[in-house]
Scaffold this motif. Structure first.
Motif, PDB file in Angstrom:
ATOM      1  N   GLU A  35       0.835  -1.203   0.000  1.00  0.00           N
ATOM      2  CA  GLU A  35       0.000   0.000   0.000  1.00  0.00           C
ATOM      3  C   GLU A  35       0.878   1.265   0.000  1.00  0.00           C
ATOM      4  O   GLU A  35       0.561   2.261  -0.663  1.00  0.00           O
ATOM      5  N   HIS A  36       1.975   1.205   0.726  1.00  0.00           N
ATOM      6  CA  HIS A  36       2.919   2.331   0.734  1.00  0.00           C
ATOM      7  C   HIS A  36       3.452   2.579  -0.671  1.00  0.00           C
ATOM      8  O   HIS A  36       3.493   3.721  -1.154  1.00  0.00           O
ATOM      9  N   VAL A 225      -0.919   2.012   6.803  1.00  0.00           N
ATOM     10  CA  VAL A 225      -0.068   2.738   5.865  1.00  0.00           C
ATOM     11  C   VAL A 225      -0.296   4.242   5.982  1.00  0.00           C
ATOM     12  O   VAL A 225       0.607   5.040   5.751  1.00  0.00           O
ATOM     13  N   ARG A 226      -1.496   4.633   6.379  1.00  0.00           N
ATOM     14  CA  ARG A 226      -1.764   6.059   6.612  1.00  0.00           C
ATOM     15  C   ARG A 226      -0.820   6.593   7.684  1.00  0.00           C
ATOM     16  O   ARG A 226      -0.236   7.668   7.549  1.00  0.00           O
ATOM     17  N   ASP A 227      -0.642   5.810   8.749  1.00  0.00           N
ATOM     18  CA  ASP A 227       0.255   6.207   9.833  1.00  0.00           C
ATOM     19  C   ASP A 227       1.708   6.242   9.347  1.00  0.00           C
ATOM     20  O   ASP A 227       2.450   7.181   9.639  1.00  0.00           O
ATOM     21  N   LEU A 228       2.076   5.232   8.594  1.00  0.00           N
ATOM     22  CA  LEU A 228       3.443   5.172   8.063  1.00  0.00           C
ATOM     23  C   LEU A 228       3.741   6.364   7.152  1.00  0.00           C
ATOM     24  O   LEU A 228       4.790   7.019   7.271  1.00  0.00           O
ATOM     25  N   SER A 311      10.685   2.846   7.715  1.00  0.00           N
ATOM     26  CA  SER A 311      10.403   3.646   6.521  1.00  0.00           C
ATOM     27  C   SER A 311      10.805   2.881   5.270  1.00  0.00           C
ATOM     28  O   SER A 311      12.001   2.685   5.031  1.00  0.00           O
ATOM     29  N   PRO A 312       9.835   2.470   4.451  1.00  0.00           N
ATOM     30  CA  PRO A 312      10.195   1.806   3.201  1.00  0.00           C
ATOM     31  C   PRO A 312      10.931   2.750   2.253  1.00  0.00           C
ATOM     32  O   PRO A 312      11.762   2.303   1.475  1.00  0.00           O
TER      33      PRO A 312
ATOM     34  N   ASP B  37       3.745  -7.154   7.293  1.00  0.00           N
ATOM     35  CA  ASP B  37       5.082  -7.138   6.692  1.00  0.00           C
ATOM     36  C   ASP B  37       6.186  -7.132   7.752  1.00  0.00           C
ATOM     37  O   ASP B  37       6.360  -6.150   8.473  1.00  0.00           O
ATOM     38  N   VAL B  38       6.952  -8.198   7.792  1.00  0.00           N
ATOM     39  CA  VAL B  38       8.054  -8.300   8.752  1.00  0.00           C
ATOM     40  C   VAL B  38       9.258  -7.535   8.217  1.00  0.00           C
ATOM     41  O   VAL B  38       9.655  -7.708   7.061  1.00  0.00           O
ATOM     42  N   VAL B  39       9.822  -6.661   9.048  1.00  0.00           N
ATOM     43  CA  VAL B  39      10.953  -5.843   8.601  1.00  0.00           C
ATOM     44  C   VAL B  39      12.243  -6.106   9.400  1.00  0.00           C
ATOM     45  O   VAL B  39      13.306  -5.628   9.028  1.00  0.00           O
TER      46      VAL B  39
END
Lengths: 360, 128
Positions: A35-36, A225-228, A311-312, B37-39
């Motif tokens: 989603e991100h 994902v909104r929070d991320l 953070s992606p 999702d595991v990070v």
């Protein structure tokens, strides 16, 4: 637990549902990272129907709104949106909100889901003979957020709104005979729009946007994902960077506190020198800093994490928190986060964490 | 959700596979799905001695963090180094490439106290 008019669609799309602010809300669909990626590169559609809509009107409405929040709305033109904070007498934040000027004596306030009943009661109790009407119409409207580089084009395919619509401005448009408020606002750091429709039309609008965005890879997006996204963009979230014990100056929101008008809490904020300051940091390890973890300066506890995630975009853990102002911590400086008893090195940085894609 | 036969399961959502006194441990399909999702996976050092029921590591996903509880007592022989660079293996292959540690089991009887695949599947149903 309340459900939005889109609840059945979330379930049909395979969303995981969690309680949030008194609502059963989708936390994720395909997964937070997918989603991100959709929002940062294409478009994501969020159900934000849980947010509260309070309408204020009447001859004294401008003075009334100014009396209950920190920003100054007097100079706003119809069609403008302003971010602001509503404080109690101590200057602490009751909520953060968006103020929409609908007309000379007509306003819309969009408030946080978990605070909306409390906010409405607070506003209604402070009208004190003013010629204003305060209406909580949260149940009458649905709110969708369409965010990402393709968001505006997708929205434009469904609903006609002025192409020149600027950031933090809105226009009224028509969808299936209903009036929809389209605003160039959002909470992800990406370009996009938020669309407020009558509750009875919101599901049809959701469907139309999902269909129009199919070829562009639109994704339904959840709260996680909104929070991320908002952490990467450096935006505050009530219950994290803001709450009933934090004033807007400490929260780094001095830019929405205008001392040129009288408002509840002004006395407490005048001359206030915050004892804590908001900082952002990246971690050198891979553990994630979670809300409530201690921040350390020279090995000594000096603050607390308010938000943290992986953070992606940066491919590393990031966090926001408060730290004692007298520690002299500034961007570039070294601190540590206490992660389950282990001191993990962190580097203080500036907000936002990523370059914003917001159209201005 | 898949819960392969032949594995032993805990109510904390770990699985254990015993082969000639060595127990391989990971988390279940249910656990990886709940975490999202595991990070990052934090694992013990080789040589660490752990007791059954004690935490031996941590799984971080974007949204949450969970302790890993050891299904059996013993010494850590090997940790899955691939998870350092590819923590997402826990999501994509929780029973295979996403394994976490191998332990020299000190008391095989402890395995008998764990749940079978059917018992674990029933337990998951009871959570919903």
């Amino acid at each position: 637990m309340k459900r939005t008019v889109l609840y059945d669609r979330h379930v049909a799309l395979g969303a995981r549902i969690v309680p949030f602010g008194g609502w059963d809300m989708p936390v994720q669909y395909a997964g937070v990272l997918a989603e991100h990626e959709a929002v940062r590169h294409r478009a994501g559609l969020f159900d934000v129907c849980h947010m509260g809509e309070v309408f204020i009107s009447g001859p004294d409405s401008t003075a009334f709104i100014n009396s209950i929040q920190t920003n100054n709305v007097a100079g706003m033109a119809a069609g403008q949106v302003l971010y602001s904070v509503m404080c109690d007498e101590k200057g602490n934040a009751l909520d953060d909100l968006l103020v929409y000027r609908l007309g000379p004596q007509s306003w819309l306030l969009i408030v946080n889901a978990g605070n909306s009943d409390k906010d409405y009661a607070w506003m209604a109790s402070h009208t004190d003979g003013s010629r204003v009407t305060v209406q909580n119409r949260s149940a009458d409207f649905g709110l969708l957020a369409l965010q990402g580089p393709k968001a505006v084009a997708i929205a434009a395919a469904v609903i006609a709104f002025p192409q020149e619509l600027k950031y933090y401005h809105f226009a009224l448009a028509s969808f299936e005979g209903a009036e929809v408020l389209v605003s160039r606002t959002g909470y992800t750091g990406e370009d996009g729009v938020e669309l407020m429709a009558p509750a009875g039309k919101t599901a049809a609008l959701w469907d139309a946007l999902m269909t129009a965005g199919k070829d562009d890879g639109i994704a339904p997006c959840g709260l996680a994902v909104r929070d991320l996204l908002r952490i990467e963009a450096g935006y505050s979230l009530y219950g994290h960077e803001l709450d009933a014990d934090i004033d807007p100056l400490t929260a780094g929101l001095r830019w929405v506190v205008k001392m040129d008008h009288e408002f509840i809490g002004k006395g407490a904020l005048e001359g206030l020198i915050p004892a804590r300051k908001k900082i952002a940091f990246t971690l050198e390890g891979k553990n994630i800093p979670r809300q409530g973890f201690s921040l350390l300066v020279d090995g000594v506890p000096a603050g607390t994490v308010t938000s943290g995630t992986f953070s992606p975009s940066l491919q590393k853990p990031i966090g926001i928190g408060y730290i004692a102002a007298d520690k002299g911590v500034s961007p570039g400086g070294a601190i540590a986060v206490d992660i389950r008893g282990k001191q993990v090195s962190a580097r203080v940085c500036k907000l936002p964490f990523i370059n914003s894609g917001v159209f201005k | 959700m898949e819960y392969p036969d032949g594995l032993h399961y805990t109510k904390d959502h770990e699985w254990a596979l015993e082969e000639e006194g060595v127990v391989t441990i990971g988390i279940t399909d249910y656990a990886q799905s709940e975490l999202g999702d595991v990070v990052f996976v934090e694992l013990p050092e080789e040589g660490t001695v752990i007791k059954a029921g004690e935490p031996f590591g941590v799984v971080e996903s974007v949204k949450s963090v969970s302790d890993l509880y050891c299904p059996v007592s013993g010494e850590v022989l090997e940790v899955n180094g691939d998870l350092e660079g590819e923590p997402e293996l826990v999501n994509s292959s929780c029973y295979d490439a996403g394994w976490m540690v191998k332990i020299a089991v000190s008391n095989k009887k402890e395995l008998g106290e764990l749940l079978s695949a059917d018992q674990y599947a029933d337990y998951i149903k009871s959570l919903k």
